[in-house]
Enzyme design. Structure first.
Site, PDB file in Angstrom:
ATOM      1  N   GLY A 157       0.823  -1.201   0.000  1.00 46.73           N
ATOM      2  CA  GLY A 157       0.000   0.000   0.000  1.00 46.73           C
ATOM      3  C   GLY A 157       0.862   1.258   0.000  1.00 46.73           C
ATOM      4  O   GLY A 157       2.051   1.227   0.332  1.00 46.73           O
ATOM      5  N   CYS A 158       0.224   2.363  -0.369  1.00 45.22           N
ATOM      6  CA  CYS A 158       0.978   3.623  -0.484  1.00 45.22           C
ATOM      7  C   CYS A 158       1.387   4.134   0.898  1.00 45.22           C
ATOM      8  O   CYS A 158       2.572   4.405   1.152  1.00 45.22           O
ATOM      9  CB  CYS A 158       0.162   4.656  -1.251  1.00 45.22           C
ATOM     10  SG  CYS A 158      -1.562   4.819  -0.734  1.00 45.22           S
ATOM     11  N   TYR A 159       0.433   4.269   1.809  1.00 41.13           N
ATOM     12  CA  TYR A 159       0.785   4.702   3.172  1.00 41.13           C
ATOM     13  C   TYR A 159       1.758   3.707   3.826  1.00 41.13           C
ATOM     14  O   TYR A 159       2.752   4.129   4.433  1.00 41.13           O
ATOM     15  CB  TYR A 159      -0.463   4.807   4.042  1.00 41.13           C
ATOM     16  CG  TYR A 159      -1.247   6.099   3.958  1.00 41.13           C
ATOM     17  CD1 TYR A 159      -0.633   7.339   4.122  1.00 41.13           C
ATOM     18  CD2 TYR A 159      -2.629   6.078   3.785  1.00 41.13           C
ATOM     19  CE1 TYR A 159      -1.372   8.512   4.091  1.00 41.13           C
ATOM     20  CE2 TYR A 159      -3.383   7.246   3.751  1.00 41.13           C
ATOM     21  CZ  TYR A 159      -2.754   8.467   3.917  1.00 41.13           C
ATOM     22  OH  TYR A 159      -3.482   9.624   3.891  1.00 41.13           O
ATOM     23  N   THR A 161       4.006   1.807   2.536  1.00 41.70           N
ATOM     24  CA  THR A 161       5.360   1.974   2.001  1.00 41.70           C
ATOM     25  C   THR A 161       6.033   3.188   2.639  1.00 41.70           C
ATOM     26  O   THR A 161       7.207   3.131   3.039  1.00 41.70           O
ATOM     27  CB  THR A 161       5.315   2.145   0.466  1.00 41.70           C
ATOM     28  OG1 THR A 161       4.632   1.023  -0.083  1.00 41.70           O
ATOM     29  CG2 THR A 161       6.704   2.229  -0.133  1.00 41.70           C
ATOM     30  N   SER A 162       5.274   4.279   2.756  1.00 41.64           N
ATOM     31  CA  SER A 162       5.859   5.519   3.289  1.00 41.64           C
ATOM     32  C   SER A 162       6.185   5.400   4.779  1.00 41.64           C
ATOM     33  O   SER A 162       7.039   6.125   5.287  1.00 41.64           O
ATOM     34  CB  SER A 162       4.906   6.692   3.052  1.00 41.64           C
ATOM     35  OG  SER A 162       3.792   6.616   3.926  1.00 41.64           O
TER      36      SER A 162
END
Ligand SMILES: NC(=O)c1ccc[n+]([C@@H]2O[C@H](COP(=O)([O-])OP(=O)(O)OC[C@H]3O[C@@H](n4cnc5c(N)ncnc54)[C@H](OP(=O)(O)O)[C@@H]3O)[C@@H](O)[C@H]2O)c1
Length: 353
Positions: A157-159, A161-162
């Site tokens: 997921g994007c969040y 990964t961050s």
């Protein structure tokens, strides 16, 4: 392995699917042969994605129209499929393609969690829990060996990964305490997908900034805890606060963790340099990260500071939610699965400004 892999993109009319289409066009070993949609099936590509107009092999001849997403008898047409659909819908299509012998990279959350009960608590019943063990979590920087030859890959997921990238070197090297980790992240509006919603309506989000799904309510929390717990060698819990930020692309995550008594900033930076090496994650030393420096690029930037008064490590990350947070990350995972260079065919320089 053939020289050029034939690619299918299911959900190609959505934000991550259309980003895949764009990125595949620049990849020397991939050729998109099949694009599918649900409501947009039968429509011309250029009518749904004006961004492809003027690209003859996409908007004119070979891929003139979206096909229906029902994935049957595709084995002779494609080698690799990207499924970029809402969760649950994605699991079904991905499983059908995988059963046909096609390598699948799923961009939804469906194959990211190892534990079927955690998935069910978070997303509802899983259509194919038996495949959770088979799927490999596609964060190349942490799962490179497992990805080699993998046939079912869950793009992170994007969040997550961050949040995972900046904290991973700290936890793997015992530089911070496991208790009390807080992650505050701000995402651009494209993170919510292409379907219009009142909350993402221009006039209701363009000049504001707001938290949402706070206090453990966001579905990405278990994914973050799964990967960070694995690195730490013990289960852990985090406070994760997502915020909707008035920009189209980008995520800025700032994680706060209590430093171990002897931890120094130099150790944090060195641990990150060792972990990320020559991957698509760059460790900044002087500069603090900015979402504009990674917009449209396959790279993430991480940076560290220590607030000596409170002995708190600040672990920061920026990435493009549609690139390193989704579609370029899916292609990076395919590159790793095939034994190619991580960055093959991927943009490393951001659109700037
Ligand atoms: N946006 C991001 O930043 C991001 C980042 C990482 C992961 N993801 C994940 O990637 C997946 C795709 O996200 P997205 O942002 O690309 O979404 P999106 O823009 O809403 O696109 C989703 C596409 O799925 C198709 N679709 C197929 N079955 C569907 C169904 N049952 N219900 C609704 N749509 C269906 C739709 O096609 P039609 O329009 O033809 O109906 C639509 O084009 C999601 O699972 C999301 O969580 C998104």
């Amino acid at each position: 392995m053939t020289d050029v892999l034939r690619v299918g993109i299911v959900g190609a009319g959505g934000y991550t699917g259309s980003e895949l289409l764009r990125l595949c066009q620049g990849h020397p070993r991939l050729s998109v042969e099949f694009v599918a949609a649900r409501d947009n099936a039968g429509k011309a590509l250029g009518d749904v994605l004006p961004s492809v107009l003027g690209v003859p092999e996409l908007a004119g001849r070979l891929l003139e129209r979206f096909e229906p997403e029902q994935a049957r008898n595709l084995a002779g047409r494609i080698d690799v499929a990207f499924t970029a659909l809402p969760h649950a819908a994605s699991a079904k299509v991905a499983a059908a393609l995988w059963q046909q012998g096609i390598q699948v990279i799923d961009l939804s959350a469906d194959y990211r969690l190892r534990d079927a009960e955690v998935y069910e608590r978070t997303y509802g019943p899983h259509p194919h829990p038996e495949l959770l063990e088979t799927a490999v979590y596609g964060l190349v920087e942490l799962h490179r060996d497992a990805l080699r030859g993998a046939r079912l890959i869950a793009a992170p997921g994007c969040y997550p990964t961050s949040a995972i990238l900046p904290l991973a070197p700290l936890l793997a090297n015992q530089l911070v305490e496991l208790e009390g980790i807080i992650i505050d992240a701000k995402s651009g509006v494209s993170g919510a997908g292409r379907k219009p919603l009142p909350s993402t309506h221009f006039s209701e989000c363009s000049e504001g900034l707001r938290p949402y799904k706070v206090a453990g309510a966001h579905r990405h929390t278990p994914e973050i805890e799964q990967e960070l717990g694995r690195l730490a060698g013990a289960p852990l819990q985090v406070v994760f606060t997502p915020n909707l930020c008035p920009m189209t692309r980008g995520i800025l995550a700032v994680a706060y963790a209590r430093a171990k008594p002897s931890t120094t900033l130099a150790q944090c930076v060195e641990a990150a340099r060792q972990m990320f090496g020559s991957t698509l994650v760059h460790v900044l030393e002087e500069a603090l990260p900015d979402t504009l420096w990674v917009r449209g690029s396959a790279c993430a930037h991480v940076a560290y500071r220590i607030d000596e008064r409170t002995r708190t490590v600040l672990a920061m990350c920026t990435l493009d939610n549609l690139a390193k947070g989704a579609s370029s990350q899916a292609l990076q995972a395919l590159n790793a699965a095939r034994g190619w260079d991580d960055a093959l065919g991927l943009p490393r320089i951001a659109m700037f400004p």
